[in-house]
Write a protein that holds these residues in place. Sequence first.
Motif, mmCIF file in Angstrom:
data_model
loop_
_atom_site.group_PDB
_atom_site.id
_atom_site.type_symbol
_atom_site.label_atom_id
_atom_site.label_comp_id
_atom_site.label_asym_id
_atom_site.label_seq_id
_atom_site.Cartn_x
_atom_site.Cartn_y
_atom_site.Cartn_z
ATOM 1 N N SER A 60 0.812 -1.220 0.000
ATOM 2 C CA SER A 60 0.000 0.000 0.000
ATOM 3 C C SER A 60 0.846 1.271 0.000
ATOM 4 O O SER A 60 0.346 2.360 -0.290
ATOM 5 C CB SER A 60 -0.943 -0.003 1.201
ATOM 6 N N ALA A 61 2.112 1.142 0.355
ATOM 7 C CA ALA A 61 3.009 2.302 0.417
ATOM 8 C C ALA A 61 3.827 2.486 -0.860
ATOM 9 O O ALA A 61 4.376 3.571 -1.084
ATOM 10 C CB ALA A 61 3.949 2.162 1.605
ATOM 11 N N LYS A 62 3.913 1.462 -1.659
ATOM 12 C CA LYS A 62 4.736 1.540 -2.863
ATOM 13 C C LYS A 62 4.210 2.614 -3.811
ATOM 14 O O LYS A 62 3.024 2.705 -4.083
ATOM 15 C CB LYS A 62 4.748 0.178 -3.562
ATOM 16 N N GLY A 63 5.125 3.452 -4.287
ATOM 17 C CA GLY A 63 4.748 4.530 -5.191
ATOM 18 C C GLY A 63 4.245 5.776 -4.505
ATOM 19 O O GLY A 63 4.024 6.806 -5.157
ATOM 20 N N ARG A 64 4.035 5.708 -3.188
ATOM 21 C CA ARG A 64 3.537 6.881 -2.452
ATOM 22 C C ARG A 64 4.491 7.329 -1.357
ATOM 23 O O ARG A 64 4.629 8.522 -1.105
ATOM 24 C CB ARG A 64 2.168 6.569 -1.834
ATOM 25 N N PHE A 65 5.107 6.390 -0.671
ATOM 26 C CA PHE A 65 5.994 6.703 0.455
ATOM 27 C C PHE A 65 7.442 6.420 0.073
ATOM 28 O O PHE A 65 7.733 5.500 -0.696
ATOM 29 C CB PHE A 65 5.632 5.858 1.670
ATOM 30 N N THR A 66 8.340 7.211 0.673
ATOM 31 C CA THR A 66 9.769 6.990 0.450
ATOM 32 C C THR A 66 10.498 7.052 1.778
ATOM 33 O O THR A 66 10.400 8.052 2.489
ATOM 34 C CB THR A 66 10.352 8.043 -0.502
ATOM 35 N N ILE A 67 11.214 5.998 2.092
ATOM 36 C CA ILE A 67 12.011 5.961 3.316
ATOM 37 C C ILE A 67 13.467 6.239 2.976
ATOM 38 O O ILE A 67 13.964 5.824 1.926
ATOM 39 C CB ILE A 67 11.862 4.587 4.031
ATOM 40 N N SER A 68 14.126 6.969 3.861
ATOM 41 C CA SER A 68 15.544 7.257 3.654
ATOM 42 C C SER A 68 16.215 7.444 5.013
ATOM 43 O O SER A 68 15.550 7.718 6.008
ATOM 44 C CB SER A 68 15.730 8.509 2.791
ATOM 45 N N ARG A 69 17.515 7.295 5.027
ATOM 46 C CA ARG A 69 18.255 7.484 6.263
ATOM 47 C C ARG A 69 19.518 8.287 5.986
ATOM 48 O O ARG A 69 20.127 8.173 4.917
ATOM 49 C CB ARG A 69 18.598 6.140 6.909
ATOM 50 N N ASP A 70 19.892 9.077 6.965
ATOM 51 C CA ASP A 70 21.123 9.863 6.904
ATOM 52 C C ASP A 70 22.011 9.364 8.039
ATOM 53 O O ASP A 70 21.720 9.604 9.211
ATOM 54 C CB ASP A 70 20.802 11.352 7.054
ATOM 55 N N TYR A 71 23.076 8.679 7.684
ATOM 56 C CA TYR A 71 23.917 8.065 8.700
ATOM 57 C C TYR A 71 24.619 9.117 9.549
ATOM 58 O O TYR A 71 24.737 8.971 10.769
ATOM 59 C CB TYR A 71 24.948 7.150 8.034
ATOM 60 N N ASP A 72 25.077 10.169 8.920
ATOM 61 C CA ASP A 72 25.807 11.203 9.664
ATOM 62 C C ASP A 72 24.912 11.914 10.669
ATOM 63 O O ASP A 72 25.334 12.232 11.781
ATOM 64 C CB ASP A 72 26.424 12.214 8.694
ATOM 65 N N LYS A 73 23.668 12.189 10.267
ATOM 66 C CA LYS A 73 22.742 12.923 11.133
ATOM 67 C C LYS A 73 21.910 11.996 12.009
ATOM 68 O O LYS A 73 21.089 12.469 12.797
ATOM 69 C CB LYS A 73 21.824 13.794 10.276
ATOM 70 N N ARG A 74 22.103 10.676 11.841
ATOM 71 C CA ARG A 74 21.355 9.685 12.632
ATOM 72 C C ARG A 74 19.856 9.903 12.492
ATOM 73 O O ARG A 74 19.103 9.842 13.469
ATOM 74 C CB ARG A 74 21.760 9.739 14.106
ATOM 75 N N THR A 75 19.436 10.185 11.281
ATOM 76 C CA THR A 75 18.046 10.531 11.026
ATOM 77 C C THR A 75 17.404 9.556 10.053
ATOM 78 O O THR A 75 18.026 9.165 9.062
ATOM 79 C CB THR A 75 17.953 11.953 10.446
ATOM 80 N N LEU A 76 16.186 9.209 10.360
ATOM 81 C CA LEU A 76 15.358 8.382 9.485
ATOM 82 C C LEU A 76 14.176 9.234 9.033
ATOM 83 O O LEU A 76 13.561 9.922 9.849
ATOM 84 C CB LEU A 76 14.846 7.152 10.235
ATOM 85 N N THR A 77 13.880 9.201 7.759
ATOM 86 C CA THR A 77 12.812 10.021 7.207
ATOM 87 C C THR A 77 11.817 9.158 6.441
ATOM 88 O O THR A 77 12.201 8.169 5.814
ATOM 89 C CB THR A 77 13.410 11.078 6.258
#
Length: 113
Positions: A60-77
């Motif tokens: 249900s999330a494919k094509g609508r949601f995007t997950i990403s991570r920034d290792y330096d900032k320790r952030t998940l989006t």
Amino acid sequence: VQLQASGGGLVQAGGSLRLSCIATDNVDRYRMAWYHQGAGPTRELVASVTAAGSTSYVDSAKGRFTISRDYDKRTLTLQLNKLRPEDTGVYFCNAFRPGANYWGQGTLVTVSS
């Protein structure tokens, strides 16, 4: 590890939100993920990203949601686009590795029709 989620809010159907999760410690070796909890008690895995950066999504999330991570900032989006009323609920970020499993406090997303 403590996880602090933010970015939830009220949006109309078809709109967008951007969720963020900041970790207090290094999570480079963790699989990071976002879970959704609707009206019931069950948390459903929405999207995940491995320590190596490989992503996966529930259908249900494919094509609508995007997950990403920034290792330096320790952030998940989690970028949420084309939101639907059924996306309403609390979104939790999660950090997992064998022997360790951490949850953030959740951020509420409300999508009006």
